[in-house]
Design a protein around this motif. Sequence first.
Motif, short mmCIF file in Angstrom:
data_model
loop_
_atom_site.label_atom_id
_atom_site.label_comp_id
_atom_site.label_asym_id
_atom_site.label_seq_id
_atom_site.Cartn_x
_atom_site.Cartn_y
_atom_site.Cartn_z
N UNK A 103 44.62 45.55 48.95
CA UNK A 103 44.76 44.41 48.16
C UNK A 103 44.75 45.00 47.14
N UNK A 104 44.95 44.47 45.73
CA UNK A 104 44.38 43.97 44.79
C UNK A 104 44.51 43.37 44.14
N UNK A 105 43.21 42.98 43.45
CA UNK A 105 42.57 41.70 42.41
C UNK A 105 41.94 42.35 41.44
N UNK A 106 42.46 41.12 40.38
CA UNK A 106 42.68 41.65 39.01
C UNK A 106 41.91 40.17 38.46
N UNK A 107 40.72 41.11 37.41
CA UNK A 107 39.63 39.06 37.56
C UNK A 107 39.46 39.20 35.40
N UNK A 108 39.58 37.48 35.42
CA UNK A 108 39.76 38.17 34.34
C UNK A 108 38.19 37.85 33.37
#
Length: 126
Positions: free
Chosen positions: A121-126
């Motif tokens: 999983x790759x999760x990118x937050x703003x």
Amino acid sequence: QVQLVESGGGSVQAGGSVRLSCAVSGYRWRSYCITWFRQAPGKEREGVASIGGDDSTFYIGSVKGRFSVSRDNAKYTVYLDMSNLQPEDTAMYFCAFSSRVMNIQNIPPVVLFEAWGQGTQVTVSS
């Protein structure tokens, strides 16, 4: 039997970088194709980057210039370096193996892949 193990996923802020690894075992030759796919919740799986048996590469437009795929033949490992990550890059990333694809002109058809990893999983937050 070919087995793939992905690693390197995690959480990162927008603009950050992540390196994914795909370790290949059970295959004695060094010429093989690895394609990275991703699937976000509610979306279809899409191929994003591919490296062929001849080390040719292909990237879809949305990741070109930000993602880079490479291999370490001695380690039977393929890497996906992702930079300037954006929230829309959030997804489960999978690597897929093909012994039949040498030259890459596009993302190969799914039917050509003989083995898949479990995903990271790759999760990118703003």
